[in-house]
Design a protein around this motif. Structure first.
Motif, PDB file in Angstrom:
ATOM      1  N   ALA A   1       0.820  -1.212   0.000  1.00  0.00           N
ATOM      2  CA  ALA A   1       0.000   0.000   0.000  1.00  0.00           C
ATOM      3  C   ALA A   1       0.856   1.265   0.000  1.00  0.00           C
ATOM      4  O   ALA A   1       0.513   2.255  -0.657  1.00  0.00           O
ATOM      5  CB  ALA A   1      -0.933  -0.008   1.209  1.00  0.00           C
ATOM      6  N   GLY A   2       1.987   1.251   0.745  1.00  0.00           N
ATOM      7  CA  GLY A   2       2.821   2.442   0.840  1.00  0.00           C
ATOM      8  C   GLY A   2       3.440   2.863  -0.480  1.00  0.00           C
ATOM      9  O   GLY A   2       3.271   4.014  -0.917  1.00  0.00           O
TER      10      GLY A   2
ATOM     11  N   ALA B   1       0.733   4.169  -2.770  1.00  0.00           N
ATOM     12  CA  ALA B   1       0.290   5.513  -2.390  1.00  0.00           C
ATOM     13  C   ALA B   1       1.312   6.556  -2.809  1.00  0.00           C
ATOM     14  O   ALA B   1       0.955   7.622  -3.334  1.00  0.00           O
ATOM     15  CB  ALA B   1       0.048   5.575  -0.880  1.00  0.00           C
TER      16      ALA B   1
ATOM     17  N   ALA C   1       0.570   3.169   6.183  1.00  0.00           N
ATOM     18  CA  ALA C   1       0.416   1.937   5.407  1.00  0.00           C
ATOM     19  C   ALA C   1       1.413   0.905   5.912  1.00  0.00           C
ATOM     20  O   ALA C   1       2.170   0.316   5.139  1.00  0.00           O
ATOM     21  CB  ALA C   1       0.622   2.218   3.923  1.00  0.00           C
TER      22      ALA C   1
ATOM     23  N   ALA D   1      -4.161   3.100   4.955  1.00  0.00           N
ATOM     24  CA  ALA D   1      -4.293   2.278   3.750  1.00  0.00           C
ATOM     25  C   ALA D   1      -3.642   0.931   3.985  1.00  0.00           C
ATOM     26  O   ALA D   1      -2.773   0.775   4.843  1.00  0.00           O
ATOM     27  CB  ALA D   1      -3.647   2.980   2.554  1.00  0.00           C
ATOM     28  N   GLY D   2      -4.062  -0.053   3.206  1.00  0.00           N
ATOM     29  CA  GLY D   2      -3.503  -1.392   3.331  1.00  0.00           C
ATOM     30  C   GLY D   2      -4.153  -2.170   4.454  1.00  0.00           C
ATOM     31  O   GLY D   2      -5.216  -1.811   4.958  1.00  0.00           O
TER      32      GLY D   2
ATOM     33  N   GLY E   1      -4.097   1.694  -1.054  1.00  0.00           N
ATOM     34  CA  GLY E   1      -2.936   2.565  -1.198  1.00  0.00           C
ATOM     35  C   GLY E   1      -3.105   3.521  -2.354  1.00  0.00           C
ATOM     36  O   GLY E   1      -2.795   4.722  -2.251  1.00  0.00           O
TER      37      GLY E   1
END
Length: 456
Positions: free
Chosen positions: A11-12, A15, A139, A342-343, A358
């Motif tokens: 996710a990181g 994003a 995330a 997120a994630g 993400g």
């Protein structure tokens, strides 16, 4: 103003790449790093690479008109960086999108390195307080560090951070043999909403023997068997005695079978997953068995001989917030809209779902930086349905989820009566979702910029 993205899993990086592609400057933090020439890792990771796939290498089905396919189609249309890389590094896997793990991570690293708007910082973040960043996207995944977990607990409240996932199996309602089961409420109290699968003594004994001898799921080195008493795996509970289940989740008392007028020896109860009653969970049947073993043993339950499992039972460590109590439709903390999640830590399960949230967090964060109020993905899309679930589920019993048709808006009742074929109904749902996605994607940037301070 910069966006801080914490976490270098799936996710990181998604994003960060998404926000950068939309003109935002990003600092991407990852705690895994080389320290004095030695890798500093989490208990689950084996490398310091971005996007390391810890478990399988599959991003689920690519069969048209399935829920995972629909989610990926929307992500492709939105320009998801990691999904594009997954397509580029795919390996043969039948109807699934599976990737070469090493090449997948390498391509992500190359893309991040080639993006001038992203600055990578290899250090642990222990606090979400930050004056230098307008927006923070958390995330950090299911193995968020202890220090950051404590800070998340401080900000959100200790009751809103969970560390273990206890999940019961879910079956497709259409795969239940309704001739072998009956609806009843215990002692006829309330409405008869539960499906009851009755067992004779002989059937129970066969089921019990199969359950206690079933092969458990493999434990990672970083997992433990220190289960909470309130969510013991059913196989562990069974080992306490042959009749333990009959006084616990399989208790028959008060569940008289209307066909015989008597209580069965044991009962497995199925509870609705939603108001449409198209899926049911096996009450109290969380377990830590291999999926194949679950299918074999659970199909010994009367009425479930041909059960189609939409989700298997699980018990594992999984740090996640109580999103229904904390997040809005744009993944922002309701009480601190500068922070997005997120994630997996946001309450989704699965690689694709983590990348999807993400991507959305990157889109929303980039809008906020530019002084634009984010437009949430519509409810009718797979993206919007996934976020709708984690932000609108019952907060008291909230558990993470994968994308399934169960989360999407159903077709109109009249259409469902006319169209009996489930595959055709799913095709129509996908067609409708993609049309709604396309409309949202065209319109989302038409909102005029406003004072950034008003948004934040």
């Amino acid at each position: 103003m910069r966006i801080r993205v914490i976490g270098g899993g799936l996710a990181g990086p998604e994003a960060a790449l998404t926000a950068a592609s939309l003109g935002a400057d990003v600092d991407l933090f990852e705690m895994r790093a080389l320290v004095n020439g030695e890798p500093r890792l989490t208990p689950a990771h084996q490398t310091i690479e971005f996007g390391e796939l810890v478990c399988s290498n599959s991003l689920k089905s690519e069969s048209p008109n399935t829920a995972p396919w629909l989610l990926k189609q929307e992500m492709r249309r939105a320009g998801s960086a990691l999904l594009r890389i997954a397509d580029q590094t795919a390996v043969p896997a039948g109807h699934a999108l599976a990737v070469d793990r090493v090449e997948f991570s390498r391509h992500i690293a190359e893309e991040i390195a080639s993006e001038p708007r992203i600055r990578v910082i290899r250090e642990e973040v222990t606090s979400l307080d930050a004056e230098d960043f307008a927006i923070t996207i958390v995330a950090t995944g299911p193995l968020t560090s202890d220090a950051l977990s404590e800070d998340i607990r401080r900000i959100t409240g200790s009751q809103h951070l969970s560390f273990y996932d206890s999940i019961s199996p879910i079956v497709d309602a259409e795969s239940i043999d309704m001739e072998r089961v009956y609806f009843a409420a215990r002692y006829d109290k309330g409405t008869a909403d539960y499906i009851n699968c009755p067992m004779s003594r002989e059937e129970y004994d066969r089921f019990y023997d199969a359950l206690v001898s079933a092969e458990p799921a493999e434990l990672k080195d970083w997992e433990t068997c220190d289960y909470f008493e309130g969510c013991l795996p059913i196989e562990e509970l069974a080992r306490r005695g042959r009749d333990t289940l009959r006084y616990g989740p399989m208790k028959p008392r008060g569940l008289r079978d209307p066909r015989t007028g008597r209580e069965p020896w044991a009962v497995v109860q199925l509870r609705k997953e939603n108001v449409r009653a198209d899926s049911y969970n096996l009450v109290g049947f969380q377990n830590h068995l291999k999926y194949g073993e679950q299918a074999r043993v659970l199909r010994m339950i009367p009425g479930l001989e041909n059960a189609k499992f939409l989700r298997y039972g699980q018990i594992h460590r999984n740090t996640y917030i109580c999103a229904p109590a904390l997040l809005d439709q744009t993944l922002r903390l309701k009480d601190n809209p500068r922070i997005l999640f997120a994630g997996q830590i946001s309450g989704v399960e699965g690689y694709t779902e983590s990348i999807a949230t993400g991507m959305l967090a990157g889109i929303y964060g980039a809008s906020l930086i530019r002084g634009i109020e984010p437009q949430a993905a519509p409810r009718g899309t797979a993206l919007g349905s996934l976020v709708h679930y984690i932000t609108h589920a019952d907060a008291k019993g909230f558990q993470p989820a994968n994308i399934t048709f169960d989360l999407l808006l159903p077709l109109d009742e009249e259409i469902r009566r006319k169209i009996r074929d489930k595959k055709e109904r799913h095709r129509m749902q996908c067609e409708r979702a993609l049309a709604e996605f396309d409309q949202w994607w065209r319109q989302r940037e038409q909102t005029p910029a406003i004072n950034t301070a008003e948004v934040l």
